[in-house]
Motif scaffolding. Sequence first.
Motif, PDB file in Angstrom:
ATOM      1  N   PRO A 119       0.856  -1.110  -0.103  1.00  0.00           N
ATOM      2  CA  PRO A 119       0.073   0.048  -0.124  1.00  0.00           C
ATOM      3  C   PRO A 119       1.011   1.306  -0.227  1.00  0.00           C
ATOM      4  CG  PRO A 119       0.052  -1.061   2.101  1.00  0.00           C
ATOM      5  CD  PRO A 119       0.483  -1.978   1.243  1.00  0.00           C
ATOM      6  N   VAL A 120       0.645   2.240  -0.871  1.00  0.00           N
ATOM      7  CA  VAL A 120       1.361   3.364  -1.246  1.00  0.00           C
ATOM      8  C   VAL A 120       0.503   4.670  -0.965  1.00  0.00           C
ATOM      9  CG1 VAL A 120       2.553   4.923  -2.810  1.00  0.00           C
ATOM     10  CG2 VAL A 120       2.970   2.349  -2.701  1.00  0.00           C
ATOM     11  N   THR A 121       1.134   5.385  -0.052  1.00  0.00           N
ATOM     12  CA  THR A 121       0.273   6.475   0.179  1.00  0.00           C
ATOM     13  C   THR A 121       1.094   7.925  -0.437  1.00  0.00           C
ATOM     14  OG1 THR A 121      -0.488   5.727   2.530  1.00  0.00           O
ATOM     15  CG2 THR A 121      -0.841   8.106   2.031  1.00  0.00           C
ATOM     16  N   MET A 122       0.172   8.597  -1.151  1.00  0.00           N
ATOM     17  CA  MET A 122       0.906  10.121  -1.724  1.00  0.00           C
ATOM     18  C   MET A 122      -0.225  11.029  -1.431  1.00  0.00           C
ATOM     19  SD  MET A 122       2.916   8.649  -5.198  1.00  0.00           S
ATOM     20  CE  MET A 122       3.938   7.168  -5.414  1.00  0.00           C
ATOM     21  N   ASN A 132       4.066  10.620   1.881  1.00  0.00           N
ATOM     22  CA  ASN A 132       4.642   9.421   0.794  1.00  0.00           C
ATOM     23  C   ASN A 132       5.252   8.615   1.439  1.00  0.00           C
ATOM     24  OD1 ASN A 132       4.450  11.557  -1.902  1.00  0.00           O
ATOM     25  ND2 ASN A 132       4.940  12.818  -0.048  1.00  0.00           N
ATOM     26  N   THR A 133       4.682   7.384   1.510  1.00  0.00           N
ATOM     27  CA  THR A 133       5.051   6.219   2.264  1.00  0.00           C
ATOM     28  C   THR A 133       4.642   4.943   1.460  1.00  0.00           C
ATOM     29  OG1 THR A 133       2.964   6.121   3.559  1.00  0.00           O
ATOM     30  CG2 THR A 133       4.605   7.289   4.571  1.00  0.00           C
ATOM     31  N   LEU A 134       5.549   4.003   1.764  1.00  0.00           N
ATOM     32  CA  LEU A 134       5.518   2.698   1.176  1.00  0.00           C
ATOM     33  C   LEU A 134       5.468   1.861   2.580  1.00  0.00           C
ATOM     34  CD1 LEU A 134       5.791   0.025  -0.600  1.00  0.00           C
ATOM     35  CD2 LEU A 134       8.132   0.309  -0.214  1.00  0.00           C
ATOM     36  N   ALA A 135       4.355   0.792   2.478  1.00  0.00           N
ATOM     37  CA  ALA A 135       4.308  -0.095   3.604  1.00  0.00           C
ATOM     38  C   ALA A 135       4.348  -1.553   2.966  1.00  0.00           C
ATOM     39  CB  ALA A 135       2.943   0.039   4.136  1.00  0.00           C
ATOM     40  N   VAL A 136       4.857  -2.527   3.685  1.00  0.00           N
ATOM     41  CA  VAL A 136       5.290  -3.774   3.249  1.00  0.00           C
ATOM     42  C   VAL A 136       4.486  -4.771   3.996  1.00  0.00           C
ATOM     43  CG1 VAL A 136       6.633  -5.542   2.664  1.00  0.00           C
ATOM     44  CG2 VAL A 136       7.288  -3.435   1.943  1.00  0.00           C
ATOM     45  N   ASP A 137       3.343  -5.290   3.523  1.00  0.00           N
ATOM     46  CA  ASP A 137       2.623  -6.298   4.222  1.00  0.00           C
ATOM     47  C   ASP A 137       3.036  -7.557   3.929  1.00  0.00           C
ATOM     48  OD1 ASP A 137       0.859  -7.845   5.486  1.00  0.00           O
ATOM     49  OD2 ASP A 137      -0.964  -7.105   4.946  1.00  0.00           O
ATOM     50  N   ALA A 138       3.993  -8.161   4.965  1.00  0.00           N
ATOM     51  CA  ALA A 138       4.774  -9.499   4.709  1.00  0.00           C
ATOM     52  C   ALA A 138       3.819 -10.734   4.675  1.00  0.00           C
ATOM     53  CB  ALA A 138       5.649  -9.559   5.896  1.00  0.00           C
ATOM     54  N   THR A 139       2.522 -10.406   5.337  1.00  0.00           N
ATOM     55  CA  THR A 139       1.489 -11.353   5.232  1.00  0.00           C
ATOM     56  C   THR A 139       1.016 -11.923   4.006  1.00  0.00           C
ATOM     57  OG1 THR A 139      -0.320 -10.004   5.934  1.00  0.00           O
ATOM     58  CG2 THR A 139       0.929 -10.919   7.573  1.00  0.00           C
ATOM     59  N   ALA A 219      14.909  -6.446   8.887  1.00  0.00           N
ATOM     60  CA  ALA A 219      14.465  -6.127   8.010  1.00  0.00           C
ATOM     61  C   ALA A 219      13.437  -4.957   8.062  1.00  0.00           C
ATOM     62  CB  ALA A 219      13.729  -7.084   7.238  1.00  0.00           C
ATOM     63  N   TYR A 220      12.814  -4.231   7.267  1.00  0.00           N
ATOM     64  CA  TYR A 220      11.854  -3.187   7.435  1.00  0.00           C
ATOM     65  C   TYR A 220      10.573  -3.521   6.707  1.00  0.00           C
ATOM     66  CZ  TYR A 220      16.256  -1.069   8.879  1.00  0.00           C
ATOM     67  OH  TYR A 220      17.545  -0.902   9.266  1.00  0.00           O
ATOM     68  N   SER A 221       9.526  -2.776   7.348  1.00  0.00           N
ATOM     69  CA  SER A 221       8.107  -2.704   6.573  1.00  0.00           C
ATOM     70  C   SER A 221       7.610  -1.497   6.180  1.00  0.00           C
ATOM     71  CB  SER A 221       7.298  -3.363   7.736  1.00  0.00           C
ATOM     72  OG  SER A 221       7.031  -2.371   8.788  1.00  0.00           O
ATOM     73  N   SER A 222       8.276  -0.038   6.322  1.00  0.00           N
ATOM     74  CA  SER A 222       7.966   0.904   5.877  1.00  0.00           C
ATOM     75  C   SER A 222       8.952   1.655   5.280  1.00  0.00           C
ATOM     76  CB  SER A 222       7.115   1.726   7.007  1.00  0.00           C
ATOM     77  OG  SER A 222       8.108   1.875   7.850  1.00  0.00           O
ATOM     78  N   MET A 223       8.640   2.580   4.223  1.00  0.00           N
ATOM     79  CA  MET A 223       9.813   3.548   3.923  1.00  0.00           C
ATOM     80  C   MET A 223       9.250   4.815   3.386  1.00  0.00           C
ATOM     81  SD  MET A 223      12.335   3.025   0.686  1.00  0.00           S
ATOM     82  CE  MET A 223      11.180   3.204  -0.531  1.00  0.00           C
ATOM     83  N   ASN A 224       9.886   6.072   3.485  1.00  0.00           N
ATOM     84  CA  ASN A 224       9.319   7.227   3.102  1.00  0.00           C
ATOM     85  C   ASN A 224       9.796   7.318   1.527  1.00  0.00           C
ATOM     86  OD1 ASN A 224       9.566  10.079   2.235  1.00  0.00           O
ATOM     87  ND2 ASN A 224       9.453  10.234   4.300  1.00  0.00           N
ATOM     88  N   LEU A 225       8.763   7.479   0.678  1.00  0.00           N
ATOM     89  CA  LEU A 225       9.323   7.248  -0.749  1.00  0.00           C
ATOM     90  C   LEU A 225      10.002   8.764  -1.080  1.00  0.00           C
ATOM     91  CD1 LEU A 225       6.077   5.900  -2.226  1.00  0.00           C
ATOM     92  CD2 LEU A 225       8.191   4.704  -1.952  1.00  0.00           C
ATOM     93  N   LEU A 226       9.972   9.510  -0.620  1.00  0.00           N
ATOM     94  CA  LEU A 226      10.457  10.964  -1.032  1.00  0.00           C
ATOM     95  C   LEU A 226      11.883  10.920  -0.376  1.00  0.00           C
ATOM     96  CD1 LEU A 226       9.067  13.454  -2.391  1.00  0.00           C
ATOM     97  CD2 LEU A 226       8.880  14.461  -0.408  1.00  0.00           C
ATOM     98  N   THR A 227      12.260  10.790   0.660  1.00  0.00           N
ATOM     99  CA  THR A 227      13.581  10.689   1.294  1.00  0.00           C
ATOM    100  C   THR A 227      14.227   9.349   1.218  1.00  0.00           C
ATOM    101  OG1 THR A 227      12.600  10.153   3.528  1.00  0.00           O
ATOM    102  CG2 THR A 227      12.820  12.350   2.658  1.00  0.00           C
ATOM    103  N   GLY A 228      13.578   8.171   1.165  1.00  0.00           N
ATOM    104  CA  GLY A 228      14.334   7.135   1.047  1.00  0.00           C
ATOM    105  C   GLY A 228      14.487   6.462   2.578  1.00  0.00           C
TER     106      GLY A 228
END
Length: 353
Positions: A119-122, A132-139, A219-228
């Motif tokens: 799921p991406v939020t912009m 501006n975030t990316l979330a990773v749903d490992a499930t 590992a990670y489950s979220s990231m700021n797409l604008l800043t990395g």
Amino acid sequence: MKKNLFFGLCAASMLLMTSCDKEAFGGRFGEQETNVTLSVSLPELQTRAYGTGVNAKYLQYAVYSLDAQDAINEQIEKNSLVLTQLAKNELSIKLVPNTKYAIVLWADAYGADATSPFPVTMKKNDNGEFVNTLAVDATKIKTSDDNADAFFGSYEINVTGANQYTITDALNNTEISNNDLKLKRPFAQLNIASTISDYNTLVNSGFDLKKTKISVKKAYSSMNLLTGAVGDDQEITYAYSDALAAVNQDPAYNAHKLLSVNYILMSDSKQTATEVVFTYSNGTTEGYKSYYNVPLRRNWRTNIYGDLFTNKVGITVSIAPSFADQIDANGDGKADTENQYSGNNGNFSAYLP
């Protein structure tokens, strides 16, 4: 901050696109505008069975104007489109001179599908903050799921005058030439491969390896797409999937059977030493191997290979930047773009620059 609102996806024939929104014009046709045509492409689009990037068909993006402090002032446009694979895709943007803009892009196999594990939020949230975030749903991700291969980019466009502008990669502060926005993976690619003789010994012992799964600490489950920037680290586990069928999924492995290919969200700041647990099953009985101090890094490929099942010595871990094609599968140390680590009983020691 003045508001120019013509942002069109004025299509090149390479794109299957949404139509231009007339509301985006904003009514200021009399002012000089600068036309910026951006070429968007994905790296490593090849014919290998895994890591090709060809499943990333959908691009989502947003364009923002920036204030004097380079903070987001307003959202100019948000849109999505279908990418043409194995080709460059063009975005045509009309922007106001003497203004800075930010553009953030995300490409994956799902688009806005509700079943997406990404799921991406912009957008602007209720507090007035631009998110501006990316979330990773490992499930929602299975081991060796090539649909989990995805790409992103963040850029600044500084329009200094009519038809005068520069484009900078906001993640590494380097100027972009030829307006070519080549997106990168936010993931480390983690590959596990066994020698053919070792795999055959396992099968001949009566263990029919049918399924594999992977677990990774730090590992990670979220990231700021604008800043990395990534969020807090955590352990992630991808569900069981069928073991890869072909022997030579990737020519870099030579006489190895590739067992597992996974995409792990990681930081770009340095290689992170972490613990990897590889679990395999014949449908009723499980076996597992743990590997320690395994180096992972965003947009790098890490390989664990050797006699995984029968020999506790001679297992090699290698890491190569930018998903390079040439992997030192023979363990002779000749590949000048990678670092290698060998260990006993899976206790690998990694030098972290």
